[in-house]
Write a protein that holds these residues in place. Structure first.
Motif, mmCIF file in Angstrom:
data_model
loop_
_atom_site.group_PDB
_atom_site.id
_atom_site.type_symbol
_atom_site.label_atom_id
_atom_site.label_comp_id
_atom_site.label_asym_id
_atom_site.label_seq_id
_atom_site.Cartn_x
_atom_site.Cartn_y
_atom_site.Cartn_z
ATOM 1 N N THR A 85 18.526 38.099 42.943
ATOM 2 C CA THR A 85 17.378 38.822 41.960
ATOM 3 C C THR A 85 16.975 40.332 41.956
ATOM 4 O O THR A 85 16.253 39.406 43.037
ATOM 5 N N LYS A 86 17.774 41.104 41.852
ATOM 6 C CA LYS A 86 16.818 42.150 42.373
ATOM 7 C C LYS A 86 15.474 42.243 41.535
ATOM 8 O O LYS A 86 15.002 41.988 40.385
ATOM 9 N N GLY A 87 14.652 42.864 42.342
ATOM 10 C CA GLY A 87 13.291 43.503 41.641
ATOM 11 C C GLY A 87 12.653 41.850 42.683
ATOM 12 O O GLY A 87 10.502 41.545 42.488
ATOM 13 N N GLN A 88 13.263 41.119 42.464
ATOM 14 C CA GLN A 88 12.175 39.641 43.992
ATOM 15 C C GLN A 88 11.818 40.388 45.289
ATOM 16 O O GLN A 88 12.271 41.048 45.516
ATOM 17 N N THR A 89 11.038 39.882 44.860
ATOM 18 C CA THR A 89 10.214 40.208 46.564
ATOM 19 C C THR A 89 10.323 39.154 47.126
ATOM 20 O O THR A 89 10.760 39.142 49.131
ATOM 21 N N TYR A 90 10.014 38.346 47.363
ATOM 22 C CA TYR A 90 10.268 36.753 47.950
ATOM 23 C C TYR A 90 10.966 36.244 47.509
ATOM 24 O O TYR A 90 11.307 35.339 46.036
ATOM 25 N N ASN A 91 12.146 34.822 47.928
ATOM 26 C CA ASN A 91 13.072 33.432 47.346
ATOM 27 C C ASN A 91 12.277 32.860 47.465
ATOM 28 O O ASN A 91 12.493 32.035 48.024
ATOM 29 N N VAL A 92 11.227 32.427 46.650
ATOM 30 C CA VAL A 92 10.058 31.800 46.558
ATOM 31 C C VAL A 92 10.877 29.950 46.124
ATOM 32 O O VAL A 92 10.647 28.717 46.402
ATOM 33 N N THR A 93 11.595 29.721 45.548
ATOM 34 C CA THR A 93 12.577 28.916 44.849
ATOM 35 C C THR A 93 13.594 28.389 45.579
ATOM 36 O O THR A 93 13.545 27.196 45.765
ATOM 37 N N LYS A 94 14.091 29.390 46.689
ATOM 38 C CA LYS A 94 14.420 29.225 47.718
ATOM 39 C C LYS A 94 13.896 28.414 48.938
ATOM 40 O O LYS A 94 13.944 27.467 49.314
ATOM 41 N N ALA A 95 12.581 29.290 48.817
ATOM 42 C CA ALA A 95 11.802 28.267 49.813
ATOM 43 C C ALA A 95 11.201 26.514 49.134
ATOM 44 O O ALA A 95 10.681 26.442 50.661
ATOM 45 N N THR A 96 10.967 26.741 48.368
ATOM 46 C CA THR A 96 10.311 25.161 47.954
ATOM 47 C C THR A 96 11.305 24.558 47.918
ATOM 48 O O THR A 96 11.462 23.406 48.363
ATOM 49 N N GLU A 97 12.453 25.361 47.892
ATOM 50 C CA GLU A 97 13.422 23.460 47.672
ATOM 51 C C GLU A 97 13.957 23.648 49.317
ATOM 52 O O GLU A 97 13.591 21.739 49.676
ATOM 53 N N ASN A 98 13.275 24.350 50.063
ATOM 54 C CA ASN A 98 13.465 24.223 51.891
ATOM 55 C C ASN A 98 12.412 22.808 52.319
ATOM 56 O O ASN A 98 12.477 21.960 53.373
ATOM 57 N N TYR A 99 11.033 23.840 51.845
ATOM 58 C CA TYR A 99 10.385 22.726 52.426
ATOM 59 C C TYR A 99 10.326 21.270 51.657
ATOM 60 O O TYR A 99 9.967 20.285 52.242
ATOM 61 N N GLN A 100 10.170 20.992 50.087
ATOM 62 C CA GLN A 100 11.047 19.649 49.858
ATOM 63 C C GLN A 100 12.126 19.703 50.596
ATOM 64 O O GLN A 100 11.276 17.965 50.970
#
Length: 636
Positions: free
Chosen positions: A62-77
Motif C-alpha cells: 500500500t502506498k504511503g506505508q513506510t514498513y510492511n509490519v504485517t509481513k514482518a509479523t508474519e515472518n516473525y511468527q
C-alpha cells in the motif's frame, strides 16, 4: 509562560501500547509510526528493517506505508518454534513413538505449511529417535511405523523447498536476486512469463500442503494403533514352558511311570525288579530336574515380558485408551508368573530332596513298568484267554504236546530177543566161515564109511588105490563144504538181517520219524493254532479295524460313478456330476438354437437390407425419374 507539548496522534499512542505489549522496550520514546515500526522489526522481531522498507524485498503493498509490519509479523511468527523438543531422550520405543505422535498432532494443529526450519529439525530429531529402536523383535506394524516416520519430514522438506522456490520467483519478478538485492543493471526480466511460472509453483505448493495435511491424520491414526504386541511378539500369551511344568508335576503326582529308556526293548524275563526301580527313580529325578530347568526359563521369560509390559504401560499418557488392554496384559502376566514360580519351586524341592519310590508305590510302579515292557502279542494273549479260557488251555496243551514230540528222544524200534537171535545167527555164520574146508569128525566118519562100503562092494580093497581114492573123496567133500559155507555167509550178508544192515535201517527209520515230528512241530509253530499265531492274528485284526476307523474319520473322496447301486456306496450310482452335465447339455442345446436363430436372423436381415430403401434413397429415385421426365423440356 511554559510551552505546551503537542499531543501525539491517537494511532501512534495505540501503536506504542501494542508494541510495548509485544516486548518493545521504551515504546513511548518512539513518537512516529515509522520509528515504532522499525524498532519493532529490529528489536523485537530481530529482522532486518531494510527488507521490509519501501524498497526492500518485502516492500509494503500500500502506498504511503513506510514498513510492511504485517509481513514482518508474519515472518516473525513463522520463525517461532511450534514443536517442542522432548526434555530428555526416550528410553523405550514406546516413549519414542509417543513423542513422534505428539509432534504429528501439533503438526496437524499448526498446519504443514507453518513448519519452519527449527520445527523441521525437531521433527527430524523425534523421527530419528524412533528409528534408533529398530530391532528384529519388533512386529510388522512397528517396523511399518519406523519406515514411515520419515514421511512427515519428507513432506515438510518438500513444502519448504517449494516455498523457497516461490520466494525466489517473487524476488525475480520484483527485480531482486535470491538474497533480495537488486539485479545488475541491464538484466531484464520477463515479468509476465515469470508470473505464469509463479502461478504454477503456487499451485504445486498448495497441492503439497494439502497432501501433507491429509497424510498427517492417517499417520497419527497408525501411531494410535501401536500396542504392546508391537514391541514384543506374543507378549501376554501363555508360556509353553509354564504349562509343561504344571502338566509334568500333575503326571508325577499321579505316580506316572517314567523310564530313562535304558530298559526299553528288553523282555520282562531279562529285567529284575531292582533294575526297574533304579531306572524309575533315575527317570523321576531327571524329570524333576528337567521341569525345574524349564520352569526357571519360563519364569525368566515371564519376568522379561512383565518388565516390558509395565514399561509400556508407564509410558502411555493418562487417559490413553490403550492403557486398559495394557493393564489386562500386566495382570495376566502377573498371574502366570505367580503360578510358574510356585510350580518351579515345587519342582526344585522335589529334585533336591528326592525320595525314591518304595512300598506300595514301588510295587505299583514295577507292575506298570513291566506292563510297558509287555509285547503287544502278550497283551493280545491275555485278551484271548479272557474271552475263551477253554480255548486258551487247549491251545497251550496242544503247544506243549508238539513241544514234547519235537524234543523227546525216539525209543527202541526192535526187541532184545530179535537182536539176540540176529547176533546168534550172525556169529554162527562167522564160525562156519572160519572152519573153511574142515569137516567135522562125525561128518568125516560118515564120508569114510560110505567110501569104504562102495569100494568093498566093488571088490576094490587091496593095495594103495582104495586109500588114495578115500583121501581124494574126503578132500573134495571138504572143498564142497567150504563153498557151501561161503555161500551161506554171502546169502546172510545179502539178506539185510545183519547187525550193520539192521542198524542202518533203524537209523534211517529214526531219522525219518524225527524229521516228521520236527516238520509237524514247525508247521504248528508257523501256521497252526499256537498262542503266538492267535495273538498275531488278533493283533492284525485290531490294527486293521483301527486303520479302517481312522480312514473313515478322514474326509472321503467322492466315489466313482457306478451304473448300479452298491451296498458299500449306496449313493455311488447317482452321478455327482449330473447337474453339471445337464447344464452343459442345456448350454449346448441353447447354443445350437441360438446359432440357428442367429443364422436365420442374419439371412432375414440380409434379405431385408438388400430390398430396403431409405426415404432418401426413395426420394433420389423419384427425383431421378422426375429429372428424366423433365429432361426433354426446354425452359427459355
Amino acid at each position: 509562560m511554559a510551552s505546551k507539548t503537542k499531543p501525539l496522534p491517537a494511532d501512534v499512542v495505540t501503536r506504542q501500547q501494542q508494541y510495548a505489549d509485544l516486548g518493545l522496550a521504551n515504546a513511548t520514546s518512539y513518537t512516529t509510526l515509522p520509528d515504532l515500526e522499525k524498532a519493532l522489526i529490529e528489536n523485537v522481531y530481530k529482522l532486518n528493517p531494510t527488507d521490509y522498507a519501501a524498497k526492500g524485498r518485502f516492500a509494503p503493498t500500500t502506498k504511503g506505508q513506510t514498513y510492511n509490519v504485517t509481513k514482518a509479523t508474519e515472518n516473525y511468527q513463522f520463525e517461532q518454534p511450534k514443536l517442542s523438543k522432548p526434555a530428555s531422550d526416550p528410553t523405550s520405543f514406546t516413549q519414542a513413538v509417543n513423542n513422534y505422535a505428539n509432534a504429528i498432532r501439533t503438526l496437524q494443529t499448526i498446519g504443514a505449511d507453518n513448519v519452519n526450519k527449527t520445527d523441521l529439525a525437531t521433527l527430524n530429531s523425534v523421527a530419528r529417535s524412533v528409528r534408533d529402536f529398530d530391532s528384529k523383535d519388533l512386529s510388522e506394524n512397528a517396523k511399518l511405523i519406523i519406515s514411515n516416520v520419515g514421511d512427515a519430514v519428507d513432506a515438510i522438506n518438500s513444502i519448504n523447498n517449494q516455498r523457497q522456490a516461490i520466494e525466489r520467483k517473487q524476488n525475480l519478478i520484483r527485480g531482486l536476486d535470491e538474497k533480495g538485492t537488486p539485479l545488475p543493471k541491464g538484466q531484464k526480466v520477463d515479468a509476465k512469463a515469470e508470473r505464469a511460472k509463479l502461478t504454477v509453483l503456487q499451485d504445486e505448493y498448495q497441492r503439497i500442503v494439502n497432501t501433507a495435511n491429509q497424510t498427517a491424520p492417517k499417520l497419527e491414526e497408525s501411531l494410535a494403533r501401536f500396542g504392546l504386541s508391537d514391541i514384543s511378539r506374543g507378549i501376554g500369551a501363555p508360556v509353553a514352558g509354564a504349562a509343561k511344568v504344571d502338566t509334568g508335576l500333575a503326571a508325577l503326582r499321579g505316580e506316572q511311570v517314567f523310564g530313562t529308556g535304558a530298559l526299553q526293548g528288553r523282555l520282562n524275563i531279562n529285567v529284575t525288579d531292582d533294575q526297574i526301580l533304579g531306572d524309575i527313580n533315575t527317570a523321576r529325578r531327571n524329570e524333576y530336574k528337567s521341569l525345574y530347568d524349564i520352569g526357571t526359563a519360563a519364569v525368566t521369560d515371564l519376568q522379561s515380558q512383565l518388565s516390558t509390559a509395565n514399561a509400556f504401560l508407564a509410558d502411555l499418557p493418562a487417559g490413553d485408551r490403550r492403557r486398559v488392554e495394557a493393564q489386562k496384559t500386566v495382570d495376566n502376566l502377573n498371574k502366570q508368573l505367580s503360578e510358574a514360580q510356585a510350580d518351579t519351586l515345587e519342582a526344585r524341592n522335589l529334585y533336591e530332596n528326592y525320595q525314591p519310590v518304595s512300598g506300595t508305590q514301588a510295587q505299583t510302579a514295577i507292575s506298570s513298568f513291566r506292563e510297558s515292557l509287555r509285547l503287544p502279542e502278550e497283551r493280545t494273549l491275555q485278551q484271548i484267554e479272557a474271552i475263551d479260557p477253554e480255548m486258551g488251555r487247549t491251545v497251550r496243551a496242544l503247544s506243549s504236546q508238539y513241544g514234547q514230540m519235537a524234543t523227546q528222544p525216539i525209543g527202541p524200534t526192535t526187541t532184545p530177543q530179535t537182536e539176540e537171535l540176529r547176533q546168534t545167527i550172525e556169529q554162527e555164520a562167522l564160525n562156519q566161515l572160519r572152519l573153511g574146508s574142515t569137516i567135522g569128525a562125525e561128518e568125516r566118519r560118515g564120508y569114510e564109511q560110505a567110501i569104504r562100503a562102495a569100494q568093498t562092494a566093488r571088490g576094490n580093497i587091496a593095495g594103495l588105490g582104495p586109500a588114495v581114492q578115500e583121501a581124494a573123496s574126503i578132500g573134495a567133500a571138504g572143498e564142497q563144504r567150504k563153498l557151501a559155507r561161503y555161500g551161506a555167509a554171502t546169502q546172510f550178508l545179502g539178506s539185510g538181517e545183519t547187525t550193520g544192515a539192521a542198524l542202518a535201517r533203524d537209523l534211517g527209520f529214526r531219522n525219518a520219524l524225527e524229521q516228521s515230528r520236527l516238520g509237524a512241530a514247525a508247521g504248528f509253530v508257523a501256521g497252526g493254532p499256537s498262542m503266538y499265531n492267535l495273538a498275531s492274528q488278533r493283533l492284525g485284526q485290531q490294527q486293521a479295524a483301527l486303520g479302517q476307523y481312522l480312514a473313515a474319520a478322514q474326509p472321503q473322496q467322492t466315489p466313482g460313478f457306478q451304473a448300479t447301486p452298491s451296498q458299500f456306496n449306496p449313493y455311488s450310482y447317482v452321478n455327482p456330476n449330473a447337474g453339471f452335465i445337464g447344464a452343459q447339455n442345456a448350454a449346448q442345446i441353447y447354443n445350437t438354437l441360438a446359432d440357428y436363430q442367429a443364422q436365420t436372423y442374419g439371412a432375414q436381415t440380409s434379405a431385408i437390407a438388400s430390398s430396403y430403401q431409405s426415404p432418401f434413397q426413395a426420394f433420389g429415385q423419384v427425383a431421378g425419374g422426375i429429372g428424366s421426365l423433365l429432361s426433354p423440356l426446354k425452359f427459355g
